[in-house]
Design a protein around this motif. Sequence first.
Motif, short mmCIF file in Angstrom:
data_model
loop_
_atom_site.label_atom_id
_atom_site.label_comp_id
_atom_site.label_asym_id
_atom_site.label_seq_id
_atom_site.Cartn_x
_atom_site.Cartn_y
_atom_site.Cartn_z
N ASP A 1 0.43 -1.34 0.16
CA ASP A 1 0.16 0.28 0.28
C ASP A 1 0.75 0.96 -0.31
O ASP A 1 0.63 2.52 0.54
CB ASP A 1 -1.04 -0.04 1.15
N SER A 2 2.47 1.31 -0.21
CA SER A 2 3.15 2.02 -0.27
C SER A 2 2.97 3.08 0.58
O SER A 2 3.45 4.31 0.17
CB SER A 2 2.54 2.87 -1.63
N ASP A 3 3.17 2.61 1.45
CA ASP A 3 2.51 3.75 3.04
C ASP A 3 3.90 3.53 3.67
O ASP A 3 4.66 4.41 5.15
CB ASP A 3 1.79 3.09 4.39
N GLY A 4 5.03 3.30 3.22
CA GLY A 4 6.85 2.71 3.65
C GLY A 4 6.84 2.08 4.86
O GLY A 4 8.36 1.61 5.15
N ARG A 5 5.75 1.06 4.41
CA ARG A 5 6.17 0.16 5.67
C ARG A 5 5.52 -0.96 5.12
O ARG A 5 4.49 -1.60 4.36
CB ARG A 5 4.78 -0.41 7.15
N ASP A 6 6.75 -2.12 4.92
CA ASP A 6 6.09 -3.89 4.47
C ASP A 6 5.07 -4.33 5.14
O ASP A 6 5.39 -4.98 6.85
CB ASP A 6 7.27 -4.71 4.88
N ASP A 7 4.31 -4.53 4.35
CA ASP A 7 3.25 -5.83 5.10
C ASP A 7 3.50 -7.13 4.75
O ASP A 7 4.49 -7.69 4.05
CB ASP A 7 1.63 -5.16 3.75
N LEU A 8 2.31 -7.88 5.38
CA LEU A 8 2.80 -9.74 4.91
C LEU A 8 1.87 -10.14 4.21
O LEU A 8 0.64 -10.09 4.32
CB LEU A 8 2.67 -10.01 7.02
N LEU A 9 2.76 -11.33 3.54
CA LEU A 9 2.21 -12.26 2.37
C LEU A 9 1.75 -13.71 3.29
O LEU A 9 2.70 -13.95 3.80
CB LEU A 9 2.78 -11.89 1.23
N PHE A 10 1.06 -14.06 3.16
CA PHE A 10 0.93 -15.82 3.82
C PHE A 10 0.03 -16.53 2.53
O PHE A 10 -0.60 -16.25 2.02
CB PHE A 10 -0.24 -15.62 4.80
N GLY A 11 0.49 -17.54 2.59
CA GLY A 11 0.51 -19.05 1.92
C GLY A 11 0.05 -20.19 2.76
O GLY A 11 1.54 -20.15 3.73
N LEU A 12 -0.92 -20.78 2.95
CA LEU A 12 -0.81 -22.05 3.99
C LEU A 12 -0.48 -23.45 3.43
O LEU A 12 0.57 -23.23 1.39
CB LEU A 12 -2.69 -22.53 3.72
#
Length: 664
Positions: free
Chosen positions: A613-624
């Motif tokens: 979302d380009s807010d300067g913080r890395d978001d987390l991705l998950f896959g089961l």
Amino acid sequence: MPSSRSPRLSPTLVPLESRDVPAVFYVDPLFAGKANGTVMTFNADGPGAVTGRTIGTDAFATLGAALTAAAANAESDTINLARSRFDAGGGSLLPNVTPVDNTGGPIVINDIITLVGSGRGATVLAPTTNTATSGTGVFGVAAGKALSVRDLTFDGGGKQVGIGFSVNAAGALGTFARVEVTGVAFGPVDGTGLAAGSRAKLNVTDSQVSGYGRIGISYADATGSVVGTTVTGKGAGTTFINYGLQIAGSAAVVVTGNTITGNTATTAVGELSAGVNLFEFGGAAPTATLTKNTITGNTFGVRVGGDFGVDRSLASIRSNNLNGNFLAIQADNVVTVDAVNNWYGDASGPFVVGTNPNGKGSEVTDQVNFAPFLTAPFATTTTVPGPVQVVTVPGPVQVVTVAAPPAAAGTPPPSGLAVGGSGQLTGLNGTLASALSARPFGLGYGGEVRVARADVTGDGVADYVTAAGPGGGPRVLVFDGASGAIIRDFYAYTTQFTGGVFVAGGDIDGDGFADIVTGAGGSGSTHVKAFSGRDGSLLRSFNVYPSQYIGGATVAAGDVNGDGFADIVTGTTVGGGPNVRVFDGQTNALRNSFVVGDPAFTGGIRVGAQDLDSDGRDDLLFGLGSGGDNRARVAYAVNLAQGNFNPTAFTQPLFGTADGLFVG
């Protein structure tokens, strides 16, 4: 009803240990005069509002009161600072600053504290009184403690301030990201914005330092990095002298991707300013690595050494723009300065009296090895990764594309992709054309190749980090993204281990080089390690889940809290519940621990990190993991910061089967 899962995926779920979340406090000047126990809203009249804060418990009107509360808490603590503004309705007019009461001397951090403002220029900290001396800071950090500051402005506010933030005790750590430090001056000739000494460490990222009386950022017998920061001196003058960065004594500093300018004062006795100033002090000589900087509009761009023929200062100055200085590099040391591949302002190179008298660029002295030089400016812009994510898939090569928010017009294309499978590594460039093809572990190995892309060399080109899957040894190979050459080759675990290794890359220590994170696969170990991208040294080594859990650990690295340092993210493998953990990149403290989806699922959880979302913080991705569905899930960093750990699942399956999903 009978379970639909395969019997091999139904071991008993081992409960994962719980741990308290570090305390979070809120400081808002509008809380002044409110009785303890009153429930308030933080930043109520603007963005970033947080409801349900209790005065005297986690909500305070002053920073001092919040620090006192934090001192009573055993965990590392975060203090959120509201916007500085007038109290238009409460009867007392507050200035547009948040006062820092330093009447009792420096505010010494004797804990692990994170100060988070509401943005540069929005939260403005200012001291209430002068510091005692030119060597005294408004803030200090005690030995072995840590202060992280981000998203705020510190303004000297016209007070006599020796040092804004002083990190000057053995083992102390200071970290600054998206911070502005300005107006720090003590008398006509002193004042330092940020200072580190006495074997402390100071890392500065994406910040602005200006209006300093003498030095913007100072290192004396300290280590650290300055990355993506703008340092601006006061310009011409005859009553003061400016150094953007000063590196002295036994200091060792990495300086990457900065703009350093405006240090041009010349005193009446002939003292000259410099963008970067290195000199031997106390019998010890500093070391500095300067890459990808624009150092322009200074008297000396870089000055190396303060005593000609004696000073032993060492500097590596490569791939910088050094044009527009009165003298690009002044060398007054005994060691030849390594300064190749820089731009001096003209295709003919720098003017050098003895060896390049026809050069029309900014001058360098004879003690500088300047050739070869660039014939055009070094490109300091950075390509932003697009929506294509790095993935690893067992068996035949497959590619997964995880959707990100729509790109704005003019956004660069994806920076590339790495795919591993059937013993093969394939690297693709931004147009998805083949950029690298290799069999890292030999023709005889046809198993899973796990890969990640990260700029290990710090040259602006993502490199390929590889490891073998189950059945392969714990060998890690890193291929240079520019040349394809092997640049790292080591064993992450004992050579007898054959459970496979998960890999990730991210700048854990903030030195401008992506570090290599590994997680042991297979069973019997959740051992996670981090190795320095700069020199291969071991930075982290710890078990991420309790001993009762006998599976492995998947890994990712990303700056989840926005402090400029990559955090380590872990997930479980087959046999463990879908428990995700986030460990602070600076302190290694556990920041978050939560379950994704059904806690009874035992196929494990795969993790990734990307700023979607380009807010300067890395978001987390998950896959089961194995036996799970094939839907990617995302937990946005902004929600994690507010305690919301419920990921959003993509509604469209990414594969037609239900054997889990790798993400990155």
